[in-house]
Design a protein around this motif. Structure first.
Motif, short mmCIF file in Angstrom:
data_model
loop_
_atom_site.label_atom_id
_atom_site.label_comp_id
_atom_site.label_asym_id
_atom_site.label_seq_id
_atom_site.Cartn_x
_atom_site.Cartn_y
_atom_site.Cartn_z
N UNK A 1 -0.86 70.37 -73.41
CA UNK A 1 -1.57 71.64 -73.27
C UNK A 1 -2.64 71.59 -72.19
N UNK A 2 -2.25 71.87 -70.95
CA UNK A 2 -3.19 71.86 -69.83
C UNK A 2 -2.95 73.10 -68.99
N UNK A 3 -4.04 73.69 -68.51
CA UNK A 3 -3.90 74.88 -67.66
C UNK A 3 -4.81 74.76 -66.44
N UNK A 4 -4.27 75.17 -65.29
CA UNK A 4 -5.03 75.20 -64.04
C UNK A 4 -4.71 76.48 -63.29
N UNK A 5 -5.66 76.91 -62.44
CA UNK A 5 -5.45 78.12 -61.65
C UNK A 5 -5.62 77.80 -60.17
N UNK A 6 -4.74 78.40 -59.35
CA UNK A 6 -4.74 78.16 -57.91
C UNK A 6 -4.82 79.49 -57.16
N UNK A 7 -5.78 79.59 -56.28
CA UNK A 7 -5.97 80.80 -55.48
C UNK A 7 -4.89 80.89 -54.39
N UNK A 8 -4.22 82.03 -54.31
CA UNK A 8 -3.18 82.22 -53.29
C UNK A 8 -3.61 83.25 -52.24
N UNK A 9 -4.80 83.79 -52.37
CA UNK A 9 -5.20 84.91 -51.51
C UNK A 9 -5.44 84.48 -50.06
N UNK B 1 5.78 84.51 -66.02
CA UNK B 1 5.32 85.88 -66.23
C UNK B 1 4.48 86.33 -65.03
N UNK B 2 4.70 87.57 -64.60
CA UNK B 2 3.95 88.13 -63.47
C UNK B 2 3.00 89.22 -63.97
N UNK B 3 1.95 89.42 -63.19
CA UNK B 3 0.88 90.36 -63.56
C UNK B 3 0.36 91.02 -62.29
N UNK B 4 0.33 92.35 -62.28
CA UNK B 4 -0.13 93.09 -61.12
C UNK B 4 -1.54 93.62 -61.39
N UNK B 5 -2.47 93.33 -60.48
CA UNK B 5 -3.84 93.80 -60.64
C UNK B 5 -3.99 95.20 -60.05
N UNK B 6 -5.06 95.87 -60.42
CA UNK B 6 -5.29 97.23 -59.94
C UNK B 6 -5.49 97.28 -58.43
N UNK B 7 -5.99 96.19 -57.85
CA UNK B 7 -6.22 96.18 -56.40
C UNK B 7 -5.04 95.61 -55.61
N UNK B 8 -3.86 95.54 -56.25
CA UNK B 8 -2.63 95.24 -55.52
C UNK B 8 -2.29 93.78 -55.31
N UNK B 9 -2.82 92.92 -56.18
CA UNK B 9 -2.46 91.50 -56.10
C UNK B 9 -1.44 91.16 -57.19
N UNK B 10 -0.57 90.22 -56.86
CA UNK B 10 0.43 89.75 -57.82
C UNK B 10 0.04 88.34 -58.28
N UNK B 11 -0.18 88.20 -59.59
CA UNK B 11 -0.44 86.90 -60.19
C UNK B 11 0.81 86.40 -60.88
N UNK B 12 0.90 85.09 -61.00
CA UNK B 12 2.07 84.48 -61.65
C UNK B 12 1.59 83.38 -62.57
N UNK B 13 2.11 83.36 -63.80
CA UNK B 13 1.85 82.25 -64.70
C UNK B 13 3.17 81.57 -65.06
#
Length: 289
Positions: A31-39, A175-187
């Motif tokens: 159980x490990x989670x990390x986040x990476x900025x793609x912007x 799973x993908x997630x779209x933000x209100x300001x038009x970015x696509x996140x992926x988990x």
């Protein structure tokens, strides 16, 4: 990529020594989670050089729905050779060929490749034909039509067909997630991760997938969230990871996509360019099959 180094240190400090199917013990955590900025950057590891060509070709192979190593072999990508070779050694036609001889035959003999190069219904099959469903095309259409849906999902884990796969999928659920300001996140949920060899590759691959889906849906790449079940370091990789965490991470490169696409069928290897990638030298490690 400091998050990746944190994972290595966490496993070395807190991991359990465990047996597994490969007969090479691992140190693992669960159980490990990390986040990476793609912007503004692309998460391609810098404390050892990664073979980006392999990342690109494997992902394009998945997106084509292909499950035969012939395409990879023809493009000098070796990452799936061991599993196809292992299957071949269990057949009546195996005659003590080395893995190099096996790969050469896949490359030069089409009928041999068709018979022994297939890995079963692994990722590409499930992405493009999960019991008759093209999950990738459905995902793209769903994002365009209903971007704030909570059902923007691709699954590689098909219980009906797992037994027929050369290797059950490690990266199982996206799973993908779209933000209100038009970015696509992926988990990504990854059930099992080889932290030295596999995880840096997986991070780059799913970051790349996020870039591709974002481009096809007129969005911008946002964040890649990487959730790992069993995160482990093989005993024979401990010297390599200890060397790696002594190296100072360098500035991350940028990914530029030059092609213009209307569908996934339009994507070509030459559409992708990595700019300003300046990694430390490669560190070799043997894969556990």
């Amino acid at each position: 990529m400091k998050e990746y180094h944190k994972l290595i240190k966490k496993i070395l400090k807190n991991g359990e020594l465990k047996d597994n199917r490969t007969n090479i013990k691992t140190i693992s955590i669960f159980g490990h989670q990390a986040k990476y900025n793609l912007k503004d950057e692309f998460p391609l590891l810098t404390t050892k050089k990664l073979h980006l060509k392999s990342v690109l070709h494997e992902l394009l192979w998945f997106l084509k729905g292909d499950t035969n190593i012939k395409y990879l072999v023809d493009n000098n990508v070796r990452i799936w050779n061991e599993w196809a070779y292992e299957n071949f050694t269990k057949t009546n036609e195996y005659n003590n060929e080395t893995i190099k001889e096996f790969v050469d035959k896949v490359k030069t003999d089409t009928s041999f490749a068709k018979k022994f190069g297939n890995l079963g219904p692994i990722y590409g099959k499930q992405w493009r034909d999960f019991n008759g469903v093209d999950q990738v095309k459905n995902l793209i259409e769903d994002i365009k039509k209903n971007p704030f849906s909570r059902r923007l999902i691709i699954s590689a884990w098909n219980p009906k067909e797992v037994k027929d796969m050369a290797l059950p999928p490690c990266h199982t659920f996206i799973q993908f997630y779209v933000t209100k300001d038009g970015f696509l996140d992926c988990q990504l949920y990854q059930r099992s991760g080889d932290v030295f060899l596999g995880i840096p590759f997986n991070i780059a691959s799913y970051a790349l997938l996020t870039y591709i889906i974002a481009k096809l849906t007129n969005l911008k790449p946002g964040t890649f969230v990487h959730t790992i079940g069993d995160a482990h370091i093989y005993e024979n990789h401990i010297p390599q990871v200890k060397l790696q965490i002594k190296r100072k991470p360098r500035k991350l490169p940028k990914l530029v996509i030059r092609g213009e696409w209307s569908s996934i069928e339009d994507i070509n290897y030459d559409d992708f360019v990595i700019e300003n990638y300046n990694p430390h030298p490669h560190i070799k490690g043997d894969v556990a099959v």
